[in-house]
Design a protein around this motif. Structure first.
Motif, PDB file in Angstrom:
ATOM      1  N   LEU A  25       0.920  -1.506   0.294  1.00 24.85           N
ATOM      2  CA  LEU A  25      -0.124  -0.134  -0.359  1.00 24.85           C
ATOM      3  C   LEU A  25       0.562   1.299  -0.326  1.00 24.85           C
ATOM      4  O   LEU A  25       0.574   2.448  -0.891  1.00 24.85           O
ATOM      5  CB  LEU A  25      -0.979   0.004   1.363  1.00 24.85           C
ATOM      6  CG  LEU A  25      -1.541  -1.245   1.310  1.00 24.85           C
ATOM      7  CD1 LEU A  25      -3.083  -0.989   2.488  1.00 24.85           C
ATOM      8  CD2 LEU A  25      -3.216  -1.138  -0.025  1.00 24.85           C
ATOM      9  N   ALA A  26       2.131   1.435   0.925  1.00 26.05           N
ATOM     10  CA  ALA A  26       2.676   2.229   0.725  1.00 26.05           C
ATOM     11  C   ALA A  26       3.535   2.708  -0.972  1.00 26.05           C
ATOM     12  O   ALA A  26       3.583   3.203  -0.725  1.00 26.05           O
ATOM     13  CB  ALA A  26       3.990   2.168   2.383  1.00 26.05           C
ATOM     14  N   ALA A  29       0.531   4.370  -3.075  1.00 28.14           N
ATOM     15  CA  ALA A  29       0.446   5.790  -2.442  1.00 28.14           C
ATOM     16  C   ALA A  29       2.123   6.312  -2.941  1.00 28.14           C
ATOM     17  O   ALA A  29       1.830   7.529  -3.666  1.00 28.14           O
ATOM     18  CB  ALA A  29       0.629   6.009  -1.144  1.00 28.14           C
ATOM     19  N   TYR A  30       3.533   6.034  -2.691  1.00 32.93           N
ATOM     20  CA  TYR A  30       4.194   6.630  -3.398  1.00 32.93           C
ATOM     21  C   TYR A  30       4.167   6.576  -5.062  1.00 32.93           C
ATOM     22  O   TYR A  30       5.025   7.588  -5.704  1.00 32.93           O
ATOM     23  CB  TYR A  30       5.399   5.832  -3.034  1.00 32.93           C
ATOM     24  CG  TYR A  30       6.974   6.272  -3.619  1.00 32.93           C
ATOM     25  CD1 TYR A  30       7.290   6.706  -3.283  1.00 32.93           C
ATOM     26  CD2 TYR A  30       7.555   5.596  -5.505  1.00 32.93           C
ATOM     27  CE1 TYR A  30       8.639   7.149  -3.963  1.00 32.93           C
ATOM     28  CE2 TYR A  30       8.612   5.947  -5.584  1.00 32.93           C
ATOM     29  CZ  TYR A  30       9.473   7.150  -4.644  1.00 32.93           C
ATOM     30  OH  TYR A  30      10.823   7.406  -5.830  1.00 32.93           O
ATOM     31  N   VAL A  33       0.793   9.094  -5.955  1.00 30.08           N
ATOM     32  CA  VAL A  33       0.664  10.038  -5.339  1.00 30.08           C
ATOM     33  C   VAL A  33       1.934  11.071  -5.653  1.00 30.08           C
ATOM     34  O   VAL A  33       2.521  11.342  -4.558  1.00 30.08           O
ATOM     35  CB  VAL A  33      -0.058  10.468  -3.803  1.00 30.08           C
ATOM     36  CG1 VAL A  33      -0.600  11.922  -3.516  1.00 30.08           C
ATOM     37  CG2 VAL A  33      -1.033   9.510  -4.123  1.00 30.08           C
ATOM     38  N   TRP A  36       3.087  13.070  -1.890  1.00 29.53           N
ATOM     39  CA  TRP A  36       3.708  12.337  -0.865  1.00 29.53           C
ATOM     40  C   TRP A  36       5.209  11.196  -1.133  1.00 29.53           C
ATOM     41  O   TRP A  36       5.609  11.383  -0.534  1.00 29.53           O
ATOM     42  CB  TRP A  36       2.573  10.599  -0.899  1.00 29.53           C
ATOM     43  CG  TRP A  36       1.300  11.765  -0.621  1.00 29.53           C
ATOM     44  CD1 TRP A  36       1.033  12.942  -0.459  1.00 29.53           C
ATOM     45  CD2 TRP A  36       1.104  10.744  -0.020  1.00 29.53           C
ATOM     46  NE1 TRP A  36       0.021  12.871   0.527  1.00 29.53           N
ATOM     47  CE2 TRP A  36      -0.818  11.756   0.200  1.00 29.53           C
ATOM     48  CE3 TRP A  36       0.041   9.581  -0.002  1.00 29.53           C
ATOM     49  CZ2 TRP A  36      -1.971  11.690   0.766  1.00 29.53           C
ATOM     50  CZ3 TRP A  36      -1.344   9.401   0.377  1.00 29.53           C
ATOM     51  CH2 TRP A  36      -1.936  10.027   0.336  1.00 29.53           C
ATOM     52  N   ARG A  37       5.523  11.508  -2.592  1.00 25.25           N
ATOM     53  CA  ARG A  37       6.672  10.614  -3.034  1.00 25.25           C
ATOM     54  C   ARG A  37       7.994  11.012  -2.199  1.00 25.25           C
ATOM     55  O   ARG A  37       8.871  10.342  -2.625  1.00 25.25           O
ATOM     56  CB  ARG A  37       6.911  10.785  -4.296  1.00 25.25           C
ATOM     57  CG  ARG A  37       7.299   9.683  -5.449  1.00 25.25           C
ATOM     58  CD  ARG A  37       7.052  10.096  -6.858  1.00 25.25           C
ATOM     59  NE  ARG A  37       6.416   9.594  -7.549  1.00 25.25           N
ATOM     60  CZ  ARG A  37       5.503  10.160  -8.735  1.00 25.25           C
ATOM     61  NH1 ARG A  37       6.176  10.903  -9.019  1.00 25.25           N
ATOM     62  NH2 ARG A  37       4.439   9.861  -8.793  1.00 25.25           N
ATOM     63  N   LEU A  40       7.391   9.675   1.100  1.00 31.96           N
ATOM     64  CA  LEU A  40       7.459   7.811   1.235  1.00 31.96           C
ATOM     65  C   LEU A  40       9.123   7.723   0.548  1.00 31.96           C
ATOM     66  O   LEU A  40       9.074   6.463   1.436  1.00 31.96           O
ATOM     67  CB  LEU A  40       6.212   7.933   0.265  1.00 31.96           C
ATOM     68  CG  LEU A  40       4.918   8.077   1.087  1.00 31.96           C
ATOM     69  CD1 LEU A  40       3.890   7.771  -0.094  1.00 31.96           C
ATOM     70  CD2 LEU A  40       4.791   6.970   2.320  1.00 31.96           C
TER      71      LEU A  40
END
Length: 149
Positions: A25-26, A29-30, A33, A36-37, A40
């Motif tokens: 999941l992380a 997201a990385y 998004v 957020w990169r 993360l």
């Protein structure tokens, strides 16, 4: 191998079942998004290494656990479920390893843009989803072998 009388496999599967979906999941997201990169980047790298390590330790300790006298007489439906779990674990270790390598490559190529970023993001998402799905399937098949009716 045992720790305080418990087989290592029984202990380490919990790390694999928890850490692998978190890493997946992380990583998704990385990849998806951009804002957020930066934040993360290193947590994803650490999570992926820990998750893939846990999957490999679970696989290797599972093989040792399977070779004990406890499973020497496994027959019928139990033996079939046990074999299904072992087969899924064998697939999971390679899919998780691919996920780990590709995610670490994406992190290493963090500053890339354009087509490279799109391709890296796509393969990270695809391998993360495959890894999470296989983790759930492998864990469920093990639980069904032990606890299923």
């Amino acid at each position: 191998m045992e720790i305080n009388g418990l087989p290592l496999h029984v202990l380490v599967v919990h790390a694999a079942v928890v850490l692998t979906p978190i890493a997946g999941l992380a990583a998704i997201a990385y990849a998806l998004v951009p804002r957020w990169r930066d934040w993360l980047r290193w947590p994803v790298a650490v999570a992926v290494v820990a998750a893939v390590g846990a999957v490999w330790v679970a696989f290797l300790s599972g093989g040792d656990f399977r070779d004990t006298d406890r499973f020497a007489g496994a027959t019928g439906e139990f033996a079939t479920k046990l074999q299904d779990h072992e087969d899924l674990g064998g697939i999971l270790r390679w899919v998780a390893s691919g996920f780990g390598v590709l995610t670490l490559a994406a992190v290493a190529l963090h500053d890339r843009t354009g087509v490279v970023r799109i391709l890296l993001s796509a393969v990270v998402v695809a391998t993360a989803v495959a890894t999470v799905v296989l983790t759930v399937m492998t864990g469920d098949s093990g639980a069904q072998a032990v606890w299923g009716t």
